[in-house]
Design a protein around this motif. Structure first.
Motif, PDB file in Angstrom:
ATOM      1  N   LEU A  71       3.030 -11.575  -1.543  1.00 48.66           N
ATOM      2  CA  LEU A  71       1.956 -12.027  -0.660  1.00 48.66           C
ATOM      3  C   LEU A  71       0.949 -10.940  -0.287  1.00 48.66           C
ATOM      4  O   LEU A  71      -0.027 -11.219   0.426  1.00 48.66           O
ATOM      5  N   ILE A  72       1.143  -9.731  -0.764  1.00 48.47           N
ATOM      6  CA  ILE A  72       0.247  -8.627  -0.403  1.00 48.47           C
ATOM      7  C   ILE A  72      -1.208  -8.890  -0.816  1.00 48.47           C
ATOM      8  O   ILE A  72      -2.120  -8.663  -0.017  1.00 48.47           O
ATOM      9  N   PRO A  73      -1.486  -9.399  -2.027  1.00 51.22           N
ATOM     10  CA  PRO A  73      -2.889  -9.665  -2.356  1.00 51.22           C
ATOM     11  C   PRO A  73      -3.561 -10.646  -1.384  1.00 51.22           C
ATOM     12  O   PRO A  73      -4.710 -10.426  -0.971  1.00 51.22           O
ATOM     13  N   GLU A  74      -2.848 -11.689  -0.988  1.00 49.92           N
ATOM     14  CA  GLU A  74      -3.410 -12.649  -0.037  1.00 49.92           C
ATOM     15  C   GLU A  74      -3.646 -12.009   1.330  1.00 49.92           C
ATOM     16  O   GLU A  74      -4.657 -12.278   1.988  1.00 49.92           O
ATOM     17  N   ILE A  75      -2.742 -11.160   1.738  1.00 47.76           N
ATOM     18  CA  ILE A  75      -2.891 -10.452   3.018  1.00 47.76           C
ATOM     19  C   ILE A  75      -4.121  -9.547   2.973  1.00 47.76           C
ATOM     20  O   ILE A  75      -4.899  -9.482   3.925  1.00 47.76           O
ATOM     21  N   ILE A  76      -4.313  -8.853   1.859  1.00 50.26           N
ATOM     22  CA  ILE A  76      -5.475  -7.976   1.695  1.00 50.26           C
ATOM     23  C   ILE A  76      -6.761  -8.795   1.776  1.00 50.26           C
ATOM     24  O   ILE A  76      -7.718  -8.421   2.464  1.00 50.26           O
ATOM     25  N   GLU A  77      -6.787  -9.937   1.092  1.00 52.37           N
ATOM     26  CA  GLU A  77      -7.994 -10.771   1.079  1.00 52.37           C
ATOM     27  C   GLU A  77      -8.266 -11.399   2.443  1.00 52.37           C
ATOM     28  O   GLU A  77      -9.424 -11.529   2.844  1.00 52.37           O
ATOM     29  N   LYS A  78      -7.219 -11.764   3.176  1.00 52.51           N
ATOM     30  CA  LYS A  78      -7.404 -12.297   4.530  1.00 52.51           C
ATOM     31  C   LYS A  78      -8.004 -11.247   5.460  1.00 52.51           C
ATOM     32  O   LYS A  78      -8.626 -11.575   6.459  1.00 52.51           O
ATOM     33  N   ASP A  79      -7.803  -9.981   5.103  1.00 49.98           N
ATOM     34  CA  ASP A  79      -8.344  -8.873   5.889  1.00 49.98           C
ATOM     35  C   ASP A  79      -9.794  -8.566   5.491  1.00 49.98           C
ATOM     36  O   ASP A  79     -10.363  -7.561   5.918  1.00 49.98           O
ATOM     37  N   GLY A  80     -10.377  -9.416   4.622  1.00 45.25           N
ATOM     38  CA  GLY A  80     -11.768  -9.245   4.223  1.00 45.25           C
ATOM     39  C   GLY A  80     -11.990  -8.252   3.098  1.00 45.25           C
ATOM     40  O   GLY A  80     -13.120  -7.857   2.824  1.00 45.25           O
ATOM     41  N   LYS A  81     -10.945  -7.834   2.444  1.00 43.57           N
ATOM     42  CA  LYS A  81     -11.051  -6.879   1.346  1.00 43.57           C
ATOM     43  C   LYS A  81     -10.827  -7.603   0.025  1.00 43.57           C
ATOM     44  O   LYS A  81     -10.392  -8.754   0.005  1.00 43.57           O
ATOM     45  N   THR A  82     -11.105  -6.944  -1.068  1.00 45.89           N
ATOM     46  CA  THR A  82     -10.798  -7.492  -2.384  1.00 45.89           C
ATOM     47  C   THR A  82      -9.828  -6.542  -3.078  1.00 45.89           C
ATOM     48  O   THR A  82      -9.753  -5.352  -2.748  1.00 45.89           O
ATOM     49  N   CYS A  83      -9.092  -7.093  -4.026  1.00 44.51           N
ATOM     50  CA  CYS A  83      -8.146  -6.262  -4.774  1.00 44.51           C
ATOM     51  C   CYS A  83      -8.053  -6.760  -6.206  1.00 44.51           C
ATOM     52  O   CYS A  83      -8.374  -7.909  -6.500  1.00 44.51           O
ATOM     53  N   GLU A  84      -7.629  -5.894  -7.064  1.00 41.11           N
ATOM     54  CA  GLU A  84      -7.404  -6.227  -8.462  1.00 41.11           C
ATOM     55  C   GLU A  84      -5.908  -6.155  -8.713  1.00 41.11           C
ATOM     56  O   GLU A  84      -5.252  -5.177  -8.324  1.00 41.11           O
ATOM     57  N   THR A  85      -5.369  -7.187  -9.350  1.00 41.18           N
ATOM     58  CA  THR A  85      -3.939  -7.228  -9.650  1.00 41.18           C
ATOM     59  C   THR A  85      -3.735  -7.531 -11.133  1.00 41.18           C
ATOM     60  O   THR A  85      -4.664  -7.922 -11.837  1.00 41.18           O
ATOM     61  N   ALA A  86      -2.520  -7.366 -11.580  1.00 40.27           N
ATOM     62  CA  ALA A  86      -2.128  -7.729 -12.942  1.00 40.27           C
ATOM     63  C   ALA A  86      -0.685  -8.205 -12.891  1.00 40.27           C
ATOM     64  O   ALA A  86       0.065  -7.835 -11.982  1.00 40.27           O
ATOM     65  N   THR A  87      -0.302  -9.020 -13.840  1.00 42.25           N
ATOM     66  CA  THR A  87       1.080  -9.461 -13.969  1.00 42.25           C
ATOM     67  C   THR A  87       1.753  -8.592 -15.017  1.00 42.25           C
ATOM     68  O   THR A  87       1.255  -8.453 -16.139  1.00 42.25           O
ATOM     69  N   LEU A  88       2.876  -8.008 -14.651  1.00 48.62           N
ATOM     70  CA  LEU A  88       3.587  -7.081 -15.531  1.00 48.62           C
ATOM     71  C   LEU A  88       4.421  -7.824 -16.569  1.00 48.62           C
ATOM     72  O   LEU A  88       4.996  -8.875 -16.277  1.00 48.62           O
ATOM     73  N   ASP A  89       4.537  -7.235 -17.757  1.00 47.27           N
ATOM     74  CA  ASP A  89       5.496  -7.771 -18.719  1.00 47.27           C
ATOM     75  C   ASP A  89       6.897  -7.323 -18.298  1.00 47.27           C
ATOM     76  O   ASP A  89       7.055  -6.550 -17.349  1.00 47.27           O
ATOM     77  N   ALA A  90       7.907  -7.810 -18.964  1.00 46.90           N
ATOM     78  CA  ALA A  90       9.297  -7.583 -18.546  1.00 46.90           C
ATOM     79  C   ALA A  90       9.655  -6.100 -18.473  1.00 46.90           C
ATOM     80  O   ALA A  90      10.259  -5.653 -17.490  1.00 46.90           O
ATOM     81  N   ASP A  91       9.287  -5.332 -19.497  1.00 44.61           N
ATOM     82  CA  ASP A  91       9.644  -3.907 -19.504  1.00 44.61           C
ATOM     83  C   ASP A  91       8.948  -3.146 -18.377  1.00 44.61           C
ATOM     84  O   ASP A  91       9.559  -2.323 -17.688  1.00 44.61           O
ATOM     85  N   ALA A  92       7.660  -3.419 -18.199  1.00 47.35           N
ATOM     86  CA  ALA A  92       6.916  -2.742 -17.133  1.00 47.35           C
ATOM     87  C   ALA A  92       7.444  -3.155 -15.761  1.00 47.35           C
ATOM     88  O   ALA A  92       7.505  -2.329 -14.845  1.00 47.35           O
ATOM     89  N   TYR A  93       7.830  -4.427 -15.620  1.00 45.72           N
ATOM     90  CA  TYR A  93       8.381  -4.914 -14.356  1.00 45.72           C
ATOM     91  C   TYR A  93       9.668  -4.169 -14.003  1.00 45.72           C
ATOM     92  O   TYR A  93       9.836  -3.699 -12.883  1.00 45.72           O
ATOM     93  N   GLU A  94      10.558  -4.010 -14.973  1.00 45.09           N
ATOM     94  CA  GLU A  94      11.804  -3.270 -14.728  1.00 45.09           C
ATOM     95  C   GLU A  94      11.492  -1.836 -14.313  1.00 45.09           C
ATOM     96  O   GLU A  94      12.056  -1.316 -13.349  1.00 45.09           O
ATOM     97  N   THR A  95      10.581  -1.192 -15.029  1.00 38.01           N
ATOM     98  CA  THR A  95      10.195   0.184 -14.706  1.00 38.01           C
ATOM     99  C   THR A  95       9.650   0.279 -13.289  1.00 38.01           C
ATOM    100  O   THR A  95      10.032   1.168 -12.517  1.00 38.01           O
ATOM    101  N   LYS A  96       8.764  -0.638 -12.923  1.00 40.17           N
ATOM    102  CA  LYS A  96       8.155  -0.606 -11.593  1.00 40.17           C
ATOM    103  C   LYS A  96       9.167  -0.952 -10.501  1.00 40.17           C
ATOM    104  O   LYS A  96       9.087  -0.408  -9.388  1.00 40.17           O
TER     105      LYS A  96
END
Length: 110
Positions: free
Chosen positions: A13-38
């Motif tokens: 929910l962090i992107p929505e929280i950021i946008e509710k605060d009047g800011k913009t953000c850029e996100t991406a969806t991780l693939d499986a390997d990157a998700y495990e690493t992160k």
């Protein structure tokens, strides 16, 4: 405009929280390997934050954050937090917990 770079895994929910605060953000969806690493990076981050937390409530919140990451890792590895809890309880019954604060200093092999 000030841009802050993060490149870190955040709660859903962090992107929505950021946008509710009047800011913009850029996100991406991780693939499986990157998700495990992160996830593993996030676990290390939460452990460091716990180490440096001073107030009791801050310590508890860092533990909760680490547990959320551990739940996500269990799911990533095809399990559930409940299954991991059963493994934890079995190991505790067989090997104990950490309540005695035992430091193993050495073992002499004969």
């Amino acid at each position: 405009m000030v841009t802050s770079m993060y490149n870190k895994l955040v709660r859903d929910l962090i992107p929505e929280i950021i946008e509710k605060d009047g800011k913009t953000c850029e996100t991406a969806t991780l693939d499986a390997d990157a998700y495990e690493t992160k996830l593993l990076e996030k676990l290390r981050e939460e452990a460091l934050e716990l180490e440096h937390a001073e107030a009791q409530q801050d310590k508890l919140e860092e533990i909760a954050d680490a547990m959320e990451v551990l739940h996500a890792l269990a799911e990533y590895y095809g399990s559930t937090a409940d299954e991991v809890e059963q493994i934890r309880l079995k190991k505790r019954a067989e090997r104990g917990g950490f309540s005695r604060r035992t430091l193993l200093k050495q073992v002499d092999e004969t």
